[in-house]
Write an enzyme that holds these catalytic residues in place. Structure first.
Site, mmCIF file in Angstrom:
data_model
loop_
_atom_site.group_PDB
_atom_site.id
_atom_site.type_symbol
_atom_site.label_atom_id
_atom_site.label_comp_id
_atom_site.label_asym_id
_atom_site.label_seq_id
_atom_site.Cartn_x
_atom_site.Cartn_y
_atom_site.Cartn_z
ATOM 1 C CD GLU A 65 25.068 27.655 34.146
ATOM 2 O OE1 GLU A 65 24.852 26.872 33.374
ATOM 3 O OE2 GLU A 65 26.159 27.719 34.812
ATOM 4 C CG ASP A 66 23.132 32.618 32.853
ATOM 5 O OD1 ASP A 66 24.037 32.071 33.242
ATOM 6 O OD2 ASP A 66 22.932 32.412 31.645
#
Ligand code: MN
Length: 489
Positions: A65-66
């Site tokens: 996700e990041d």
């Protein structure tokens, strides 16, 4: 709990390093390095006694996700199982609480994830726990949404999985944000009881030890717990906010070696103090549906006080705190890491099909899939063969369909509109005059598939016919139709 092997430690270190490297330069809202969040999540997972695979996935849970890491990268470094866990957690991250309409959708996603691998949910719960512990750093306008989501979705899931340790923290931390006024009120009410309770408990603890020693019982552990603020709030709400009506604000806990010790101690306590009628609960003989086992009794202490006593074995205590996780860790170590995604299914039988309180949220029995209830029933005659068939086939044999409001109804594969109607309500089934699937009129013998949205039309004059029996799959529908036909004879 278990000693990790060299390989376990190496795997966890590798994941920790990888997470640190990938998130390098990222900061949390608190200004701390992002890695602190990964570490806290992994630590929460480890504290539940989960194995190295799950802990490693904890360090990696935000990588896709990041950071620039892709699923392919993670698979190359850590293999299929870990990337499956990380990707599943990433997908779950998309769940947001947007009021009750979307609430069922969120729950559905969670149940779907659970049906694949319960470890995904455990990672998610541990992630959420740290997020709620650090919620004060999050911008004000986001706090309420995150806290509500935690209270409405994650805490009930922790409860259903029997993970008391996490459930309680999730509830009490988010309670302060979601209902700040009530939070303060309950805190204040509890304070009025504090000193009184503490004195009672200490005095009573001594008396119990003495009585048990007289009977030669010395090998036990005794302590007490204070009820969580949110759990107290729910109880207060149903008791007109009268704190004097609540007898288990604090409870004495006696932890022993064997089940027979539990009953022996119950006997000694009842022999010395008068129990309140109707407050003796034997959850050892009849466990709660989330697997909770213990004996509870509430007694008059003789000096005007009333105290709840909980008696359980060490094993029961561990299960009460860690729930489903206590079984998973055992499995992970015993058989090596799970390969098939459905292996953990037998433990789903521990999940509670009924929420005890409905005071605040919209979480109720109807939100729990039928198969959980059915599993709990079937559990009574568990042969190994049955367990295997459940593990392998159960999910392949279920479909998930929706009411127009977005509620999930699950049915065996091959179920028709007739099954659906009776699953919703007997009256809807017996007065069905027609139906739409995904907005189109269909005949009521239409076989449904997962994701269908079904709308049933009813008419007072409509009646089930014998023919319907040929087009339904569930025993419930068949029984209801037969009942109807019998009474009409
Ligand atoms: Mn996270």
């Amino acid at each position: 709990m278990h000693d990790p092997s060299k390989e376990d430690i190496a795997l966890i270190e590798k994941a920790s390093d990888y997470g640190k490297k990938m998130h390098d330069g990222n900061l949390r809202n608190s200004g701390e390095p992002y890695y602190n969040h990964l570490f806290a999540t992994a630590k929460n997972i480890a504290e539940l006694g989960m194995g190295a695979t799950t802990i490693a996935a904890g360090f990696l849970h935000d990588s896709i996700e990041d950071t620039r890491a892709t699923a392919t990268d993670i698979e190359k470094e850590f293999g299929k199982e870990i990337v499956f866990l990380v990707e599943s957690v990433t997908k779950l991250g998309k769940i947001r609480y947007h009021g009750t309409a979307r609430y069922n959708e969120s729950l559905r996603k969670l149940f779907m994830a659970m049906s694949q691998d319960i470890r995904v949910l455990i990672i998610k719960l541990c992630d959420r726990l740290h997020n709620i512990q650090t919620l004060q750093y999050v911008p004000k306008e986001k706090q309420l949404r995150i806290a509500t989501e935690t209270l409405e979705i994650y805490a009930p899931i922790a409860y259903r999985l029997g993970i008391k340790k996490i459930q309680r923290q999730l509830e009490d931390l988010s309670f302060a944000y979601v209902y700040p006024e009530d939070f303060k009120k309950v805190q204040k009410l509890l304070k009025t009881k504090d000193v009184e309770q503490e004195e009672h408990l200490e005095k009573f603890e001594k008396s119990i030890k003495k009585e048990l020693a007289k009977e030669g019982i010395t090998d036990f552990h005794i302590d007490h717990r204070v009820k969580g603020l949110y759990s107290l709030y729910k109880k207060l709400s149903s008791m007109g906010m009268d704190i004097d009506k609540i007898y288990d604000i604090s409870a004495l806990r006696i932890i022993v070696k064997t089940v027979s010790d539990c009953y022996k101690i119950l006997g000694i306590i009842h022999g010395s103090w008068r129990p309140l009628p109707d407050r003796i609960k034997d959850y050892i003989a009849t466990p709660k549906l989330n697997g909770y086992r213990s004996i509870h009794t509430t007694i008059f202490t003789g000096d005007g006080g009333i105290i709840e006593v909980q008696i359980r074995t060490e094993e029961m205590h561990k299960e009460a705190e860690f729930g489903i996780a206590s079984h998973l860790s055992y499995k992970e170590y015993k058989k090596g890491v799970d390969k098939s995604p459905n292996q953990n299914l037998t433990w789903i039988t521990k999940i509670l099909p009924k929420s005890e309180h409905k005071a605040v949220g919209s979480v109720g029995a109807r939100d729990i899939p039928h198969w959980v209830k059915e599993l709990v029933d079937y559990q009574k005659d568990t042969g190994d063969e049955f367990v295997d068939s459940v593990k392998n086939d159960f999910f392949k044999e279920r479909i998930f369909v929706f009411t127009p409001k977005g509620d999930v109804i699950d049915l065996p594969v091959g179920s028709s509109v007739i099954d659906f109607a009776f699953a919703i309500h007997t009256d809807i089934g017996s007065q069905m005059s027609g139906a739409k699937v995904n907005g189109k009129f269909v005949s009521i013998d239409t076989v449904l598939k997962t994701n269908d949205m079904v709308e049933v039309e009813t008419k007072k004059s409509a009646k089930p016919s014998r023919k319907w029996l040929e087009h339904c799959k569930t025993t419930m529908a068949k029984r209801r139709i037969n009942n109807f036909l019998d009474t009409k004879k």
